[in-house]
Design an enzyme around this catalytic site. Structure first.
Site, PDB file in Angstrom:
ATOM      1  N   THR A  50       0.869  -1.104   0.183  1.00  0.00           N
ATOM      2  CA  THR A  50       0.005   0.070  -0.036  1.00  0.00           C
ATOM      3  C   THR A  50       1.136   1.176   0.093  1.00  0.00           C
ATOM      4  O   THR A  50       0.597   2.119  -0.783  1.00  0.00           O
ATOM      5  CB  THR A  50      -0.817  -0.071   1.290  1.00  0.00           C
ATOM      6  OG1 THR A  50      -1.897  -1.052   1.063  1.00  0.00           O
ATOM      7  CG2 THR A  50      -2.040   1.154   1.095  1.00  0.00           C
ATOM      8  N   TYR A 113     -13.495  -3.041  -2.073  1.00  0.00           N
ATOM      9  CA  TYR A 113     -14.430  -2.313  -2.822  1.00  0.00           C
ATOM     10  C   TYR A 113     -15.718  -3.262  -3.291  1.00  0.00           C
ATOM     11  O   TYR A 113     -16.846  -3.003  -3.194  1.00  0.00           O
ATOM     12  CB  TYR A 113     -14.075  -1.644  -4.270  1.00  0.00           C
ATOM     13  CG  TYR A 113     -15.104  -0.847  -5.014  1.00  0.00           C
ATOM     14  CD1 TYR A 113     -15.604   0.266  -4.300  1.00  0.00           C
ATOM     15  CD2 TYR A 113     -15.799  -1.246  -6.033  1.00  0.00           C
ATOM     16  CE1 TYR A 113     -16.479   0.918  -4.882  1.00  0.00           C
ATOM     17  CE2 TYR A 113     -16.872  -0.485  -6.666  1.00  0.00           C
ATOM     18  CZ  TYR A 113     -17.436   0.669  -6.060  1.00  0.00           C
ATOM     19  OH  TYR A 113     -18.457   1.340  -6.600  1.00  0.00           O
ATOM     20  N   TYR A 139      -3.062 -10.234   4.013  1.00  0.00           N
ATOM     21  CA  TYR A 139      -3.268  -9.016   4.512  1.00  0.00           C
ATOM     22  C   TYR A 139      -4.617  -8.353   4.772  1.00  0.00           C
ATOM     23  O   TYR A 139      -5.425  -8.326   3.878  1.00  0.00           O
ATOM     24  CB  TYR A 139      -2.466  -8.063   3.518  1.00  0.00           C
ATOM     25  CG  TYR A 139      -2.357  -6.751   3.732  1.00  0.00           C
ATOM     26  CD1 TYR A 139      -2.342  -6.064   5.072  1.00  0.00           C
ATOM     27  CD2 TYR A 139      -2.005  -5.922   2.882  1.00  0.00           C
ATOM     28  CE1 TYR A 139      -2.350  -4.708   5.402  1.00  0.00           C
ATOM     29  CE2 TYR A 139      -1.774  -4.477   3.011  1.00  0.00           C
ATOM     30  CZ  TYR A 139      -2.057  -3.840   4.227  1.00  0.00           C
ATOM     31  OH  TYR A 139      -2.019  -2.602   4.532  1.00  0.00           O
ATOM     32  N   ARG A 144      -8.963   0.185   5.245  1.00  0.00           N
ATOM     33  CA  ARG A 144      -8.449   0.695   3.972  1.00  0.00           C
ATOM     34  C   ARG A 144      -9.661   0.111   2.949  1.00  0.00           C
ATOM     35  O   ARG A 144      -9.571   0.746   1.808  1.00  0.00           O
ATOM     36  CB  ARG A 144      -7.209   0.317   3.654  1.00  0.00           C
ATOM     37  CG  ARG A 144      -6.420   1.105   2.559  1.00  0.00           C
ATOM     38  CD  ARG A 144      -5.608   2.150   2.826  1.00  0.00           C
ATOM     39  NE  ARG A 144      -5.084   2.585   1.879  1.00  0.00           N
ATOM     40  CZ  ARG A 144      -4.177   3.843   1.687  1.00  0.00           C
ATOM     41  NH1 ARG A 144      -3.729   4.170   2.639  1.00  0.00           N
ATOM     42  NH2 ARG A 144      -3.905   4.392   0.410  1.00  0.00           N
ATOM     43  N   LYS A 167      -0.710 -10.586   7.735  1.00  0.00           N
ATOM     44  CA  LYS A 167      -0.554  -9.041   8.283  1.00  0.00           C
ATOM     45  C   LYS A 167      -1.903  -8.547   8.762  1.00  0.00           C
ATOM     46  O   LYS A 167      -2.651  -8.396   8.105  1.00  0.00           O
ATOM     47  CB  LYS A 167       0.185  -8.337   7.297  1.00  0.00           C
ATOM     48  CG  LYS A 167       0.207  -6.652   7.518  1.00  0.00           C
ATOM     49  CD  LYS A 167       0.543  -5.838   6.448  1.00  0.00           C
ATOM     50  CE  LYS A 167       0.778  -4.278   6.752  1.00  0.00           C
ATOM     51  NZ  LYS A 167       1.090  -3.512   5.591  1.00  0.00           N
ATOM     52  N   ILE A 209       5.086  -5.064   9.600  1.00  0.00           N
ATOM     53  CA  ILE A 209       5.262  -4.732   8.376  1.00  0.00           C
ATOM     54  C   ILE A 209       4.874  -3.173   8.745  1.00  0.00           C
ATOM     55  O   ILE A 209       3.582  -2.808   9.020  1.00  0.00           O
ATOM     56  CB  ILE A 209       4.344  -5.250   7.504  1.00  0.00           C
ATOM     57  CG1 ILE A 209       4.753  -6.760   7.356  1.00  0.00           C
ATOM     58  CG2 ILE A 209       4.239  -4.680   6.071  1.00  0.00           C
ATOM     59  CD1 ILE A 209       3.990  -7.662   6.353  1.00  0.00           C
TER      60      ILE A 209
END
Length: 297
Positions: A50, A113, A139, A144, A167, A209
């Site tokens: 990201t 999305y 992840y 987000r 993560k 991370i």
């Protein structure tokens, strides 16, 4: 758990992609950043996660950034390629490409999305893992992506052979502990939240991370090392030193603040691509002060 899973731990930087003011990728400063991280004790690098702005890079640039980082690192530390997409087909293609480029592992985010169900998430990651020989790091960053992978789904995915870690960027320590306990060592948990990373490592996570590691690689490496060694006093002291930095680097959407901080440190130019914009004037002094109080500038 594979041998590689044991080496992907500690401070793992989610590296920015430096750009010139005109938005073109700055290959010279990319090399400088990678060398600096190896020297400062960063344990692994995420290329085009990201923080590396994958959503604004072309497919060709995406591959080239990964390739360049792998070549510069030259086997000194693991390189993890970001291969997330909200299309399973695209995520598979990116993962296959990362394998061809020589990445040590991939980091692939929950599809954003389109908001798949938990079964959809399971099938998505299972398909990626089965299409590649590379170790896969899941992840989960619901703030987000708009989709949250539940712990129970991660437990199912832990039985897929080449999935080695997750993560966890929820920042929820209670949930993080339940995740670690429920996995019972099948795969590693890595923090994806700088502010709670030291505590999550204390609960059994294997590393962080990190966004903050972009500007404070040595301190983040030392904090993770202390936390992994069970030296929680030292880890807490370092964590307190960088606490303000951890907070202020999210004053606007990542990677806007961290790229501006690196520019202030004279490490990169100020390039960033639309729809991301340079850091708002009101946040520049607070970030500058946080860098000063941490001894970075």
């Amino acid at each position: 758990m594979t041998q590689l899973a044991h080496t992907i731990q500690g401070s793992i930087v989610a590296l920015v992609t430096p750009m010139h003011k005109d938005g073109k990728v700055d290959w010279k400063n990319l090399k400088k950043l990678v060398e600096w991280h190896v020297q400062q004790g960063t344990n692994a690098i995420v290329a085009v996660g990201t923080t590396g702005e994958p959503s604004t890079l072309t497919m060709e640039e995406h591959a080239q950034v990964i390739k360049e980082i792998i070549q510069i690192v030259d086997g000194r530390i693991p390189v993890i390629a970001g291969t997330g997409a909200n299309s399973t087909h695209e995520a598979i293609e990116l993962t296959k490409e990362a394998q061809e480029l020589g990445a040590d592992a991939v980091l692939t985010v929950t599809p954003y999305y389109n908001k798949p169900t938990q079964e959809g998430l399971y099938q998505h990651f299972k398909a990626i893992a089965e299409a590649s020989k590379l170790p896969i790091i899941l992840y989960n960053v619901p703030s987000r992506t708009g989709v949250d992978m539940k712990n129970e789904t991660v437990f199912r995915l832990a039985d897929v052979a080449n999935i080695i870690a997750i993560k966890d960027a929820t920042g929820d320590l209670t949930r993080g502990k339940a995740l670690i306990d429920g996995l019972n060592g099948k795969i590693s948990v890595l923090s994806g939240d700088d502010g709670t990373a030291a505590e999550l490592i204390g609960l059994g996570a294997k590393g962080n991370i990190s966004v903050t590691a972009n500007v404070a690689p040595q301190l983040m490496s030392q904090m993770c090392e202390a936390a992994l060694a069970g030296n929680h006093t030292v880890a807490s002291q370092i964590n307190q030193k960088i606490a303000n930095l951890n907070n202020i680097l999210f004053c606007e959407s990542n990677p806007i603040p961290v790229k501006w901080a690196l520019h202030e440190m004279e490490m990169i130019e100020e390039g960033i691509r639309l729809p991301l914009t340079p850091l708002a004037e009101e946040f520049r002094t607070p970030i500058r002060e946080a860098l000063k109080e941490t001894g970075i500038i």
